[in-house]
Scaffold this motif. Structure first.
Motif, PDB file in Angstrom:
ATOM      1  N   PRO A 107       0.843  -1.210   0.000  1.00  0.00           N
ATOM      2  CA  PRO A 107       0.000   0.000   0.000  1.00  0.00           C
ATOM      3  C   PRO A 107       0.874   1.254   0.000  1.00  0.00           C
ATOM      4  O   PRO A 107       1.816   1.367   0.792  1.00  0.00           O
ATOM      5  CB  PRO A 107      -0.792  -0.111   1.308  1.00  0.00           C
ATOM      6  N   ASP A 134       9.128  -3.818  -6.252  1.00  0.00           N
ATOM      7  CA  ASP A 134       8.027  -4.434  -5.488  1.00  0.00           C
ATOM      8  C   ASP A 134       7.285  -5.471  -6.327  1.00  0.00           C
ATOM      9  O   ASP A 134       6.825  -6.490  -5.817  1.00  0.00           O
ATOM     10  CB  ASP A 134       6.987  -3.385  -5.059  1.00  0.00           C
ATOM     11  N   THR A 135       7.138  -5.132  -7.597  1.00  0.00           N
ATOM     12  CA  THR A 135       6.353  -6.003  -8.477  1.00  0.00           C
ATOM     13  C   THR A 135       7.257  -6.947  -9.272  1.00  0.00           C
ATOM     14  O   THR A 135       6.801  -7.534 -10.255  1.00  0.00           O
ATOM     15  CB  THR A 135       5.502  -5.156  -9.438  1.00  0.00           C
ATOM     16  N   VAL A 191      13.364  -0.036 -18.351  1.00  0.00           N
ATOM     17  CA  VAL A 191      13.380  -0.842 -17.131  1.00  0.00           C
ATOM     18  C   VAL A 191      12.668  -2.183 -17.346  1.00  0.00           C
ATOM     19  O   VAL A 191      13.021  -3.189 -16.719  1.00  0.00           O
ATOM     20  CB  VAL A 191      12.791  -0.041 -15.950  1.00  0.00           C
ATOM     21  N   VAL A 192      11.682  -2.199 -18.247  1.00  0.00           N
ATOM     22  CA  VAL A 192      10.962  -3.456 -18.498  1.00  0.00           C
ATOM     23  C   VAL A 192      11.861  -4.513 -19.126  1.00  0.00           C
ATOM     24  O   VAL A 192      11.532  -5.699 -19.116  1.00  0.00           O
ATOM     25  CB  VAL A 192       9.721  -3.242 -19.397  1.00  0.00           C
ATOM     26  N   ASN A 219       8.450   0.672  -6.975  1.00  0.00           N
ATOM     27  CA  ASN A 219       7.299  -0.093  -7.469  1.00  0.00           C
ATOM     28  C   ASN A 219       7.755  -1.179  -8.439  1.00  0.00           C
ATOM     29  O   ASN A 219       7.230  -2.304  -8.421  1.00  0.00           O
ATOM     30  CB  ASN A 219       6.300   0.863  -8.133  1.00  0.00           C
ATOM     31  N   TYR A 278       2.812 -10.217  -9.286  1.00  0.00           N
ATOM     32  CA  TYR A 278       2.826  -9.943  -7.840  1.00  0.00           C
ATOM     33  C   TYR A 278       1.537 -10.441  -7.221  1.00  0.00           C
ATOM     34  O   TYR A 278       0.600 -10.761  -7.933  1.00  0.00           O
ATOM     35  CB  TYR A 278       3.064  -8.466  -7.535  1.00  0.00           C
ATOM     36  N   TYR A 284       7.335   0.553 -24.496  1.00  0.00           N
ATOM     37  CA  TYR A 284       7.446   2.010 -24.684  1.00  0.00           C
ATOM     38  C   TYR A 284       8.710   2.314 -25.445  1.00  0.00           C
ATOM     39  O   TYR A 284       9.578   1.465 -25.553  1.00  0.00           O
ATOM     40  CB  TYR A 284       7.386   2.794 -23.381  1.00  0.00           C
ATOM     41  N   THR A 314      10.114   6.591  -6.435  1.00  0.00           N
ATOM     42  CA  THR A 314       8.834   5.882  -6.259  1.00  0.00           C
ATOM     43  C   THR A 314       8.647   4.803  -7.317  1.00  0.00           C
ATOM     44  O   THR A 314       8.234   3.672  -7.011  1.00  0.00           O
ATOM     45  CB  THR A 314       7.670   6.898  -6.333  1.00  0.00           C
ATOM     46  N   VAL A 315       8.933   5.141  -8.564  1.00  0.00           N
ATOM     47  CA  VAL A 315       8.737   4.176  -9.650  1.00  0.00           C
ATOM     48  C   VAL A 315       9.737   3.022  -9.529  1.00  0.00           C
ATOM     49  O   VAL A 315       9.375   1.856  -9.745  1.00  0.00           O
ATOM     50  CB  VAL A 315       8.850   4.876 -11.024  1.00  0.00           C
ATOM     51  N   PHE A 333       8.623   5.748   2.747  1.00  0.00           N
ATOM     52  CA  PHE A 333       7.247   5.625   3.236  1.00  0.00           C
ATOM     53  C   PHE A 333       6.388   4.677   2.418  1.00  0.00           C
ATOM     54  O   PHE A 333       6.264   4.815   1.213  1.00  0.00           O
ATOM     55  CB  PHE A 333       6.568   6.993   3.312  1.00  0.00           C
ATOM     56  N   LEU A 334       5.803   3.745   3.145  1.00  0.00           N
ATOM     57  CA  LEU A 334       4.652   2.994   2.665  1.00  0.00           C
ATOM     58  C   LEU A 334       3.454   3.519   3.441  1.00  0.00           C
ATOM     59  O   LEU A 334       3.608   4.318   4.366  1.00  0.00           O
ATOM     60  CB  LEU A 334       4.841   1.498   2.905  1.00  0.00           C
ATOM     61  N   ARG A 354       9.945   1.483   4.857  1.00  0.00           N
ATOM     62  CA  ARG A 354      10.718   0.457   4.139  1.00  0.00           C
ATOM     63  C   ARG A 354      12.061   0.309   4.863  1.00  0.00           C
ATOM     64  O   ARG A 354      12.979   1.106   4.635  1.00  0.00           O
ATOM     65  CB  ARG A 354      10.945   0.879   2.693  1.00  0.00           C
ATOM     66  N   PHE A 395       7.404  -5.971 -12.689  1.00  0.00           N
ATOM     67  CA  PHE A 395       6.034  -5.936 -13.205  1.00  0.00           C
ATOM     68  C   PHE A 395       5.596  -7.240 -13.828  1.00  0.00           C
ATOM     69  O   PHE A 395       4.592  -7.300 -14.506  1.00  0.00           O
ATOM     70  CB  PHE A 395       5.857  -4.829 -14.267  1.00  0.00           C
ATOM     71  N   ARG A 433      17.845  -2.016  -0.793  1.00  0.00           N
ATOM     72  CA  ARG A 433      17.778  -1.057  -1.898  1.00  0.00           C
ATOM     73  C   ARG A 433      18.393   0.255  -1.430  1.00  0.00           C
ATOM     74  O   ARG A 433      18.063   0.736  -0.348  1.00  0.00           O
ATOM     75  CB  ARG A 433      16.328  -0.804  -2.304  1.00  0.00           C
TER      76      ARG A 433
END
Lengths: 198, 198
Positions: free
Chosen positions: A176, B191-192, B135-136, B188, B198, A198, B184-185, B41-42, B47, B195, B2
């Motif tokens: 979250p 986290d995933t 990044v992908v 994420n 998850y 992209y 932030t990205v 922050f979460l 974190r 991508f 990280r």
């Protein structure tokens, strides 16, 4: 057009708050300010196809219009000053008519439900929620309206309203996030067309 | 673990700056503060497997250690106060020894190169750059150190250093982001698990 509705439960509805205490007496206005800057700022540009609606204590809604914004800076304090400027014009906001307080910033006498009423006909309402569909499994809509809450969860009545109105409930990752970070991730998701390419 | 290294080119190196003017006289310290809060922050947690190094004008480095942080709040002003507190202890930072100014916040007499020297042996140094690999297409490393610049581009000497030291040059999307949004990205993305799921 990408839109974000951010509900500020404790946000001020009068301009008599101090810019030095945004996280305290100003009802965590810092959170809403960061949502605004996350929504609009790229490294050397403003996202002009973006609109942000800050719902202040279910009484007023301050809207930032990317294509018209002129005086937005990335820091919390200057964004809070724009919100304060909008609240100084609150008495001029009669009925549902907006009043523009600075270029691209306007205030309306609208709470959460009436803000959703005004937005939903032509858009896809996306409730960002930790129990939602993983964003990687959700095809990005063309005109999304993402609805987020500040540091509080949505109130039960707001949750009921969203259950009724939202087209989708989506989560942006397994952890979250703060509202402003969610705005950043949602933008990145759309920028990269759902991360497929992209 | 990280880690994020953020280079503040105009950042203060003494504590005599005003918390009311972070985006002005304090050399855009607001950018660095937002990087710190984006990193830690979460929604209802910190974190703790994260560390942030703010390089202040190539003279001092203030490190935030997630597992030890006690007094971090999400707003810029309170984070700037922690940085100011670290700078108040700068005279005690002798050689490369750190001085802890509050729980989880320490200062070292280190510039950019010596900070990279200290980090690189056991980690993967990732230079976030708009011309990098998408990044992908980049497998997330297990112990990444992301290197970012504030509102300025990296200086030529810093770019040369990164060309020599970085294990990868990666971009997070098609649009150049502010440093704090990039943090932030990047989170994420990790986290995933890139991508993929998850």
């Amino acid at each position: 057009m990408r839109q974000f509705v951010v509900v500020g439960h404790d946000a001020p509805t009068t301009p008599d708050f101090a810019l030095d205490d945004l996280a305290g007496a100003a009802g965590r206005l810092d959170v809403l300010c960061r949502c605004v800057t996350s929504a609009f700022f790229l490294s050397h540009a403003i996202r002009d196809e973006t609109r942000v609606h800050l719902v202040l204590a279910d009484s007023f809604t301050v809207t930032f219009e990317g294509s018209d914004l002129r005086r937005l800076n990335p820091d919390e304090r200057s964004t809070a000053a724009l919100i304060r400027g909008a609240l100084e014009r609150r008495e001029d906001a009669i009925g549902h008519q907006p009043v523009e307080s600075s270029p691209g910033v306007s205030i309306r006498r609208r709470g959460f439900e009436t803000t959703l009423d005004a937005l939903t006909p032509a858009t896809t309402l996306v409730h960002l929620h930790e129990d939602g569909t993983p964003v990687v499994d959700y095809d990005p809509p063309s005109d999304p309206v993402f609805v987020l809450s500040d540091h509080h969860d949505f109130a039960p009545a707001e949750t009921d309203l969203l259950a009724d109105r939202a087209d989708a409930r989506v989560r942006l990752g397994p952890k979250p996030l703060h509202a402003d970070h969610a705005v950043t991730v949602a933008h990145n998701y759309l920028d990269t067309d759902g991360f497929r390419s992209y």
